[in-house]
Design a protein around this motif. Structure first.
Motif, PDB file in Angstrom:
ATOM      1  N   GLY A 128      -8.913  -8.744  -8.186  1.00  0.00           N
ATOM      2  CA  GLY A 128      -8.760  -9.115  -6.787  1.00  0.00           C
ATOM      3  C   GLY A 128      -8.827  -7.901  -5.885  1.00  0.00           C
ATOM      4  O   GLY A 128      -9.724  -7.065  -5.993  1.00  0.00           O
ATOM      5  N   LYS A 129      -7.834  -7.760  -5.008  1.00  0.00           N
ATOM      6  CA  LYS A 129      -7.803  -6.638  -4.069  1.00  0.00           C
ATOM      7  C   LYS A 129      -6.850  -5.536  -4.520  1.00  0.00           C
ATOM      8  O   LYS A 129      -6.565  -4.612  -3.747  1.00  0.00           O
ATOM      9  CB  LYS A 129      -7.390  -7.140  -2.682  1.00  0.00           C
ATOM     10  CG  LYS A 129      -8.390  -8.115  -2.069  1.00  0.00           C
ATOM     11  CD  LYS A 129      -7.930  -8.594  -0.695  1.00  0.00           C
ATOM     12  CE  LYS A 129      -8.937  -9.576  -0.108  1.00  0.00           C
ATOM     13  NZ  LYS A 129      -8.504 -10.081   1.219  1.00  0.00           N
ATOM     14  N   SER A 130      -6.364  -5.619  -5.729  1.00  0.00           N
ATOM     15  CA  SER A 130      -5.430  -4.609  -6.233  1.00  0.00           C
ATOM     16  C   SER A 130      -6.190  -3.438  -6.853  1.00  0.00           C
ATOM     17  O   SER A 130      -7.058  -3.641  -7.719  1.00  0.00           O
ATOM     18  CB  SER A 130      -4.490  -5.223  -7.273  1.00  0.00           C
ATOM     19  OG  SER A 130      -3.648  -6.190  -6.678  1.00  0.00           O
ATOM     20  N   ARG A 131      -5.856  -2.222  -6.419  1.00  0.00           N
ATOM     21  CA  ARG A 131      -6.571  -1.030  -6.863  1.00  0.00           C
ATOM     22  C   ARG A 131      -5.627   0.156  -6.989  1.00  0.00           C
ATOM     23  O   ARG A 131      -4.674   0.285  -6.233  1.00  0.00           O
ATOM     24  CB  ARG A 131      -7.649  -0.632  -5.843  1.00  0.00           C
ATOM     25  CG  ARG A 131      -8.747  -1.648  -5.609  1.00  0.00           C
ATOM     26  CD  ARG A 131      -9.759  -1.638  -6.751  1.00  0.00           C
ATOM     27  NE  ARG A 131     -10.874  -2.501  -6.439  1.00  0.00           N
ATOM     28  CZ  ARG A 131     -10.881  -3.818  -6.614  1.00  0.00           C
ATOM     29  NH1 ARG A 131      -9.787  -4.406  -7.087  1.00  0.00           N
ATOM     30  NH2 ARG A 131     -11.931  -4.545  -6.324  1.00  0.00           N
ATOM     31  N   LEU A 132      -5.911   1.020  -7.933  1.00  0.00           N
ATOM     32  CA  LEU A 132      -5.399   2.371  -7.896  1.00  0.00           C
ATOM     33  C   LEU A 132      -6.490   3.236  -7.290  1.00  0.00           C
ATOM     34  O   LEU A 132      -7.680   2.989  -7.512  1.00  0.00           O
ATOM     35  CB  LEU A 132      -5.032   2.883  -9.292  1.00  0.00           C
ATOM     36  CG  LEU A 132      -3.709   2.409  -9.875  1.00  0.00           C
ATOM     37  CD1 LEU A 132      -3.504   2.997 -11.258  1.00  0.00           C
ATOM     38  CD2 LEU A 132      -2.544   2.791  -8.970  1.00  0.00           C
ATOM     39  N   LYS A 133      -6.118   4.238  -6.513  1.00  0.00           N
ATOM     40  CA  LYS A 133      -7.078   5.031  -5.765  1.00  0.00           C
ATOM     41  C   LYS A 133      -8.201   5.563  -6.648  1.00  0.00           C
ATOM     42  O   LYS A 133      -7.962   6.181  -7.679  1.00  0.00           O
ATOM     43  CB  LYS A 133      -6.361   6.194  -5.083  1.00  0.00           C
ATOM     44  CG  LYS A 133      -7.223   6.952  -4.076  1.00  0.00           C
ATOM     45  CD  LYS A 133      -6.397   8.005  -3.359  1.00  0.00           C
ATOM     46  CE  LYS A 133      -7.245   8.731  -2.308  1.00  0.00           C
ATOM     47  NZ  LYS A 133      -6.437   9.760  -1.603  1.00  0.00           N
ATOM     48  N   LYS A 134      -9.428   5.281  -6.237  1.00  0.00           N
ATOM     49  CA  LYS A 134     -10.653   5.768  -6.880  1.00  0.00           C
ATOM     50  C   LYS A 134     -10.844   5.258  -8.306  1.00  0.00           C
ATOM     51  O   LYS A 134     -11.618   5.816  -9.077  1.00  0.00           O
ATOM     52  CB  LYS A 134     -10.688   7.301  -6.887  1.00  0.00           C
ATOM     53  CG  LYS A 134     -10.711   7.917  -5.499  1.00  0.00           C
ATOM     54  CD  LYS A 134     -10.778   9.437  -5.577  1.00  0.00           C
ATOM     55  CE  LYS A 134     -10.810  10.039  -4.180  1.00  0.00           C
ATOM     56  NZ  LYS A 134     -10.868  11.526  -4.221  1.00  0.00           N
ATOM     57  N   ARG A 135     -10.142   4.161  -8.672  1.00  0.00           N
ATOM     58  CA  ARG A 135     -10.300   3.618 -10.027  1.00  0.00           C
ATOM     59  C   ARG A 135     -10.490   2.119  -9.948  1.00  0.00           C
ATOM     60  O   ARG A 135      -9.670   1.411  -9.362  1.00  0.00           O
ATOM     61  CB  ARG A 135      -9.080   3.947 -10.891  1.00  0.00           C
ATOM     62  CG  ARG A 135      -8.863   5.432 -11.067  1.00  0.00           C
ATOM     63  CD  ARG A 135      -7.673   5.719 -11.947  1.00  0.00           C
ATOM     64  NE  ARG A 135      -7.887   5.314 -13.331  1.00  0.00           N
ATOM     65  CZ  ARG A 135      -7.068   5.632 -14.324  1.00  0.00           C
ATOM     66  NH1 ARG A 135      -5.996   6.361 -14.085  1.00  0.00           N
ATOM     67  NH2 ARG A 135      -7.308   5.214 -15.546  1.00  0.00           N
TER      68      ARG A 135
ATOM     69  N   ARG B  19       0.834  -1.208   0.000  1.00  0.00           N
ATOM     70  CA  ARG B  19       0.000   0.000   0.000  1.00  0.00           C
ATOM     71  C   ARG B  19       0.863   1.250   0.000  1.00  0.00           C
ATOM     72  O   ARG B  19       1.911   1.303   0.639  1.00  0.00           O
ATOM     73  CB  ARG B  19      -0.909   0.028   1.235  1.00  0.00           C
ATOM     74  CG  ARG B  19      -2.043  -0.985   1.215  1.00  0.00           C
ATOM     75  CD  ARG B  19      -3.009  -0.721   2.364  1.00  0.00           C
ATOM     76  NE  ARG B  19      -4.186  -1.572   2.285  1.00  0.00           N
ATOM     77  CZ  ARG B  19      -4.292  -2.753   2.886  1.00  0.00           C
ATOM     78  NH1 ARG B  19      -3.272  -3.224   3.601  1.00  0.00           N
ATOM     79  NH2 ARG B  19      -5.402  -3.460   2.787  1.00  0.00           N
ATOM     80  N   ASN B  20       0.392   2.242  -0.750  1.00  0.00           N
ATOM     81  CA  ASN B  20       0.934   3.592  -0.634  1.00  0.00           C
ATOM     82  C   ASN B  20      -0.222   4.564  -0.811  1.00  0.00           C
ATOM     83  O   ASN B  20      -1.382   4.163  -0.724  1.00  0.00           O
ATOM     84  CB  ASN B  20       2.075   3.832  -1.637  1.00  0.00           C
ATOM     85  CG  ASN B  20       1.638   3.599  -3.077  1.00  0.00           C
ATOM     86  OD1 ASN B  20       0.489   3.880  -3.448  1.00  0.00           O
ATOM     87  ND2 ASN B  20       2.562   3.098  -3.897  1.00  0.00           N
ATOM     88  N   ASP B  21       0.057   5.821  -1.082  1.00  0.00           N
ATOM     89  CA  ASP B  21      -1.009   6.823  -1.141  1.00  0.00           C
ATOM     90  C   ASP B  21      -2.001   6.584  -2.272  1.00  0.00           C
ATOM     91  O   ASP B  21      -3.151   7.014  -2.200  1.00  0.00           O
ATOM     92  CB  ASP B  21      -0.410   8.226  -1.289  1.00  0.00           C
ATOM     93  CG  ASP B  21       0.329   8.675  -0.043  1.00  0.00           C
ATOM     94  OD1 ASP B  21       0.086   8.079   1.028  1.00  0.00           O
ATOM     95  OD2 ASP B  21       1.153   9.608  -0.145  1.00  0.00           O
ATOM     96  N   THR B  22      -1.569   5.913  -3.331  1.00  0.00           N
ATOM     97  CA  THR B  22      -2.439   5.744  -4.502  1.00  0.00           C
ATOM     98  C   THR B  22      -2.728   4.297  -4.859  1.00  0.00           C
ATOM     99  O   THR B  22      -3.576   4.036  -5.706  1.00  0.00           O
ATOM    100  CB  THR B  22      -1.796   6.423  -5.735  1.00  0.00           C
ATOM    101  OG1 THR B  22      -0.529   5.804  -6.005  1.00  0.00           O
ATOM    102  CG2 THR B  22      -1.602   7.917  -5.492  1.00  0.00           C
ATOM    103  N   LEU B  23      -2.031   3.355  -4.216  1.00  0.00           N
ATOM    104  CA  LEU B  23      -2.054   1.983  -4.704  1.00  0.00           C
ATOM    105  C   LEU B  23      -2.283   0.972  -3.591  1.00  0.00           C
ATOM    106  O   LEU B  23      -1.764   1.115  -2.485  1.00  0.00           O
ATOM    107  CB  LEU B  23      -0.708   1.675  -5.387  1.00  0.00           C
ATOM    108  CG  LEU B  23      -0.438   0.244  -5.841  1.00  0.00           C
ATOM    109  CD1 LEU B  23      -1.316  -0.119  -7.037  1.00  0.00           C
ATOM    110  CD2 LEU B  23       1.036   0.058  -6.179  1.00  0.00           C
ATOM    111  N   SER B  24      -3.060  -0.067  -3.907  1.00  0.00           N
ATOM    112  CA  SER B  24      -3.123  -1.292  -3.112  1.00  0.00           C
ATOM    113  C   SER B  24      -2.855  -2.427  -4.084  1.00  0.00           C
ATOM    114  O   SER B  24      -3.585  -2.585  -5.068  1.00  0.00           O
ATOM    115  CB  SER B  24      -4.496  -1.472  -2.460  1.00  0.00           C
ATOM    116  OG  SER B  24      -4.730  -0.477  -1.495  1.00  0.00           O
TER     117      SER B  24
END
Length: 297
Positions: free
Chosen positions: A107-114, A51-56
């Motif tokens: 899965g659980k991988s995301r870019l923030k708000k996308r 995790r960081n500010d924009t990514l999981s």
């Protein structure tokens, strides 16, 4: 009459959604299937979310992180569990820090708000934090399958100094050979999408932007300067077999090889698992040395 039309339309959408889900269910492995698969296995992958500010970013790894990394990138639809046969191999576990990753949108991988990310460049750059998981100081092998192949190539182009080898299996890399099917347009229907798993909708979004994204990669291929292997099946109904000719034309690296398996389909990492294993363990140009499969002339 309008009521009848509504119910007919609703029934059609429901049947179509079920059909699409059934058609592509083999590319998605449920959490229940994963638990059942590993219930009796001694070695189980370790799960981690970066995790960081924009990514999981969700990853599964097996093998000591002091071994050289083998990074596995799935197609569309797909998940990190699509490489279970590689992660489960005891010989590979002893030689590699095997890391399989859910691409953003899966899965659980995301870019923030996308939810979905159709940009190949963004997909690739989102994987860069994975490099910090390894503590071997050795260069890594990157394997990408299907839609994951061009993402793997772009990832490699961003970190060439850290890459030992790129392997693209059943690659979808030629922008002029993108395949569409009778059901493809229905996957974009908002009502149909309500009944489909999120991974299918992500895959559909990627599909309809894929050719344009591949065109953006055209200058990249001639600048690849790592050992590169392309493997293509002659009976592949998803990735047009001519993708291997595109690779031969555009990849300028002298350290490249092309393997065409005349009777193979799309899922080469399963149907030719012994060949893939042999390649990884030898980790060198091996086209004249493979023993696990008979190559087409």
């Amino acid at each position: 009459m309008s009521v009848m039309r509504f119910f007919r339309s609703a029934l059609f959408i429901l049947i179509l959604s079920v059909s699409l889900s059934s058609c592509f269910s083999r590319y998605i492995i449920s959490a229940k299937q994963v638990r059942k698969h590993y219930a009796s296995k001694e070695v189980k992958p370790q799960m981690k979310i970066i995790r960081n500010d924009t990514l999981s970013l969700c990853v599964a790894s097996v093998g000591a992180d002091t071994l050289p990394m083998l990074l596995l990138i799935h197609g569309a639809p797909g998940s990190l569990w699509g490489y279970m046969n590689i992660m489960d191999d005891p010989d590979l576990q002893k030689q590699f820090h095997i890391v399989s990753v859910d691409r953003v949108g899966y899965g659980k991988s995301r870019l923030k708000k996308r939810r979905s990310v159709t940009s190949i460049e963004l997909q690739a750059s989102a994987l860069l934090p994975v490099l910090a998981l390894n503590h071997s100081s050795q260069k890594i092998i990157v394997l990408g399958r299907s839609y994951g192949a061009p993402i793997a190539a772009k990832f490699v182009s961003m970190a060439q100094e850290k890459i030992k080898e790129l392997i693209m299996v059943s690659p979808v890399i030629d922008p002029e050979k993108e395949k569409f099917y009778w059901f493809s347009k229905w996957g974009r229907n908002a009502l149909v999408q309500l009944f489909l798993p999120g991974e299918f909708n992500t895959a559909t979004a990627e599909k309809y932007s894929h050719a344009d994204e591949l065109r953006k990669l055209l200058p990249m291929w001639q600048n690849l300067d790592v050992r590169t292997t392309v493997i293509q099946g002659g009976n592949d109904w998803i990735a047009d077999p001519s993708n291997i000719e595109f690779a031969k034309k555009h990849i300028r690296s002298k350290r490249s090889q092309y393997i065409f398996l005349e009777n193979a389909g799309h899922m080469i990492t399963y149907t030719h698992a012994d060949m893939i294993k042999e390649m990884l363990l030898r980790s060198r140009l091996f086209q004249d040395k493979i023993t696990a499969v008979q190559l087409a002339p």
